[in-house]
Design a protein around this motif. Structure first.
Motif, PDB file in Angstrom:
ATOM      1  N   ALA A 164       3.519  99.663  -4.480  1.00  9.84           N
ATOM      2  CA  ALA A 164       3.317  98.832  -5.668  1.00  9.84           C
ATOM      3  C   ALA A 164       4.537  97.958  -5.949  1.00  9.84           C
ATOM      4  O   ALA A 164       4.408  96.803  -6.364  1.00  9.84           O
ATOM      5  N   ALA A 165       5.723  98.509  -5.718  1.00 13.54           N
ATOM      6  CA  ALA A 165       6.940  97.727  -5.928  1.00 13.54           C
ATOM      7  C   ALA A 165       7.034  96.581  -4.927  1.00 13.54           C
ATOM      8  O   ALA A 165       7.418  95.455  -5.283  1.00 13.54           O
ATOM      9  N   VAL A 170       6.705  90.810  -3.477  1.00 11.76           N
ATOM     10  CA  VAL A 170       6.277  89.848  -2.457  1.00 11.76           C
ATOM     11  C   VAL A 170       5.104  88.996  -2.929  1.00 11.76           C
ATOM     12  O   VAL A 170       5.117  87.766  -2.774  1.00 11.76           O
ATOM     13  N   ARG A 171       4.077  89.635  -3.501  1.00 10.19           N
ATOM     14  CA  ARG A 171       2.869  88.905  -3.896  1.00 10.19           C
ATOM     15  C   ARG A 171       2.995  88.243  -5.263  1.00 10.19           C
ATOM     16  O   ARG A 171       2.470  87.144  -5.493  1.00 10.19           O
ATOM     17  N   GLU A 172       3.656  88.940  -6.199  1.00  6.88           N
ATOM     18  CA  GLU A 172       3.686  88.479  -7.586  1.00  6.88           C
ATOM     19  C   GLU A 172       5.025  87.867  -7.989  1.00  6.88           C
ATOM     20  O   GLU A 172       5.157  87.378  -9.119  1.00  6.88           O
ATOM     21  N   ALA A 178       9.224  94.986  -9.987  1.00  5.97           N
ATOM     22  CA  ALA A 178       9.381  95.828  -8.799  1.00  5.97           C
ATOM     23  C   ALA A 178      10.454  96.878  -9.033  1.00  5.97           C
ATOM     24  O   ALA A 178      10.299  98.049  -8.650  1.00  5.97           O
ATOM     25  N   ARG A 179      11.546  96.494  -9.687  1.00  2.90           N
ATOM     26  CA  ARG A 179      12.617  97.459  -9.970  1.00  2.90           C
ATOM     27  C   ARG A 179      12.142  98.534 -10.935  1.00  2.90           C
ATOM     28  O   ARG A 179      12.483  99.716 -10.783  1.00  2.90           O
ATOM     29  N   ARG A 180      11.327  98.140 -11.929  1.00  4.01           N
ATOM     30  CA  ARG A 180      10.804  99.139 -12.861  1.00  4.01           C
ATOM     31  C   ARG A 180       9.899 100.142 -12.140  1.00  4.01           C
ATOM     32  O   ARG A 180       9.937 101.333 -12.408  1.00  4.01           O
ATOM     33  N   ASP A 223      -1.796  94.575   1.440  1.00  9.34           N
ATOM     34  CA  ASP A 223      -1.548  94.225   0.047  1.00  9.34           C
ATOM     35  C   ASP A 223      -0.421  93.223  -0.126  1.00  9.34           C
ATOM     36  O   ASP A 223      -0.188  92.739  -1.241  1.00  9.34           O
ATOM     37  N   LEU A 224       0.278  92.904   0.949  1.00  9.46           N
ATOM     38  CA  LEU A 224       1.350  91.922   0.879  1.00  9.46           C
ATOM     39  C   LEU A 224       0.874  90.533   1.292  1.00  9.46           C
ATOM     40  O   LEU A 224       1.615  89.556   1.141  1.00  9.46           O
ATOM     41  N   LEU A 225      -0.354  90.439   1.793  1.00 11.90           N
ATOM     42  CA  LEU A 225      -0.886  89.169   2.286  1.00 11.90           C
ATOM     43  C   LEU A 225      -1.762  88.500   1.231  1.00 11.90           C
ATOM     44  O   LEU A 225      -2.395  89.181   0.418  1.00 11.90           O
ATOM     45  N   PRO A 226      -1.834  87.175   1.228  1.00 10.85           N
ATOM     46  CA  PRO A 226      -2.718  86.485   0.282  1.00 10.85           C
ATOM     47  C   PRO A 226      -4.181  86.805   0.565  1.00 10.85           C
ATOM     48  O   PRO A 226      -4.573  87.041   1.712  1.00 10.85           O
ATOM     49  N   ASP A 227      -4.991  86.804  -0.491  1.00 10.04           N
ATOM     50  CA  ASP A 227      -6.392  87.189  -0.356  1.00 10.04           C
ATOM     51  C   ASP A 227      -7.271  86.108   0.268  1.00 10.04           C
ATOM     52  O   ASP A 227      -8.359  86.402   0.751  1.00 10.04           O
ATOM     53  N   ALA A 228      -6.817  84.863   0.254  1.00  7.57           N
ATOM     54  CA  ALA A 228      -7.683  83.733   0.572  1.00  7.57           C
ATOM     55  C   ALA A 228      -8.397  83.873   1.914  1.00  7.57           C
ATOM     56  O   ALA A 228      -9.565  83.518   2.042  1.00  7.57           O
TER      57      ALA A 228
END
Length: 276
Positions: A164-165, A170-172, A178-180, A223-228
Motif C-alpha cells: 500500500a505504501a 508510485v501511483r498516487e 506512503a510514510r504514514r 498495483d504500480l501500473l496505470p489501469d488504462a
C-alpha cells in the motif's frame, strides 16, 4: 442496525476486472506448484473462507475433492454456482461455516486427526476479531494445521504491509501518505483488514508444526501500473506472464500486494525405542 457487509461483498466488483482476477489466476499457478509435491489422488482439500469459490473451483478442475467453508449464505451460493458452471459441482461441497468453527472443533477434539491433503486459508486471518493478537493468530493457525494430514500442506494468504505504501508513492504521488502507511499510522489494510506481517504468520506456522516450504509474492507490480491498458488482451497476457515469473522470487514477497506462505505438516515423532 444492519450487519456490516461481508468482506467478500465489497470485493465482488473489483474481482470482475482483469487485474482483480489476476490474484486467483496467480494462486492457481502457485497451488499447482504446491500440489505437485503432495502425494495421493484425488487430493482432499479444505478451503476455509472460500469466498466466491475461485480457488476451490480451480482445484476441483484438477480432480481434487474440495470442502469449501464460508459464513455468508449469499457468497456460498456464488461458490456453488461457479462450481456448476465449471462442471465440478460433484467435487465442491459448500458448507456454511468459518474459521471460528474450525477453531472450536479443534478445541473440542483436542486437535490432531487431520485428514486433508491441502488446507487453504486465503484473505481470512486479517479479518478475524483478534487478528492483531499474537495469541489469537497462533490459535487460528494451529487449528488450521490440525486439519492437515502429515505430509500435507497448509496455504495461508494475506495482504502485504509494504504494497500500500508503494502504491501511494508510485501511483498516487503521495509520499507523506506512503510514510504514514509504513509507520502504521493508517492501520487498515487495502481490503479493510488488519495489516498482518508475513513474518508473524511464518512463526505461527512453524509453531503449529507446519514450517514454511514455499513463499510466493502475489501481484508484485500490477498495483504500480496505470489501469488504462490492463484490459487490453495482449497487455494483460504479458502482465500475467511477468507476475508468474515474479511470484516465485522470494526476495520480492515483502513488496507484493499479497504474500502466500505454504507450510508442510510434519509427520508425528516416533517414540524412542519403537520398532520398525
Amino acid at each position: 442496525m444492519s450487519e456490516p457487509p461481508h468482506p467478500e461483498e465489497a470485493a465482488v466488483a473489483w474481482r470482475s476486472a482483469p487485474w482483480g482476477r489476476l490474484r486467483h489466476t496467480l494462486v492457481e499457478h502457485t497451488l499447482a506448484v504446491v500440489c505437485r509435491t503432495v502425494s495421493g489422488r484425488p487430493l482432499r482439500v479444505l478451503d476455509v473462507g472460500c469466498g466466491d469459490g475461485s480457488d476451490a473451483v480451480a482445484l476441483a478442475r484438477t480432480g481434487a475433492e474440495v470442502t469449501a467453508l464460508d459464513s455468508a449464505p449469499l457468497v456460498l451460493e456464488r461458490a456453488r454456482a461457479a462450481a456448476r458452471r465449471a462442471g465440478v459441482a460433484d467435487r465442491v461441497r459448500a458448507v456454511q461455516a468459518d474459521l471460528g468453527d474450525v477453531v472450536a472443533l479443534t478445541a473440542l477434539t483436542g486437535g490432531g486427526g487431520g485428514t486433508f491433503d491441502l488446507v487453504l486459508c486465503h484473505d481470512v486471518l486479517q479479518h478475524r476479531p483478534d487478528a492483531g493478537s499474537p495469541e489469537g493468530l497462533a490459535a487460528d493457525v494451529a487449528a488450521l494445521a490440525s486439519r492437515v494430514r502429515p505430509g500435507g500442506c497448509l496455504s495461508v494468504l494475506g495482504p502485504g504491509t509494504a504494497a500500500a505504501a508503494l502504491r501511494a508513492a508510485v501511483r498516487e504521488d503521495d509520499l507523506r501518505g506512503a510514510r504514514r502507511l509504513l509507520a502504521g499510522e493508517d492501520a487498515a489494510g487495502a481490503d479493510g483488514g488488519v495489516p498482518l506481517p508475513a513474518g508473524r504468520v511464518e512463526e505461527a506456522l512453524a509453531a503449529a508444526g507446519t514450517p514454511v516450504e514455499f513463499r510466493f509474492g502475489v501481484r508484485v507490480v500490477t498495483d504500480l501500473l496505470p489501469d488504462a491498458r490492463k484490459g487490453e488482451r495482449g497487455y494483460y497476457e504479458d502482465l500475467l506472464a511477468l507476475e508468474r515469473a515474479l511470484c516465485e522470487r522470494p526476495e520480492l514477497v515483502p513488496v507484493a500486494r499479497s504474500w502466500q506462505l505454504v507450510g508442510r505438516r510434519r509427520p508425528p515423532r516416533r517414540r524412542a525405542g519403537a520398532g520398525g
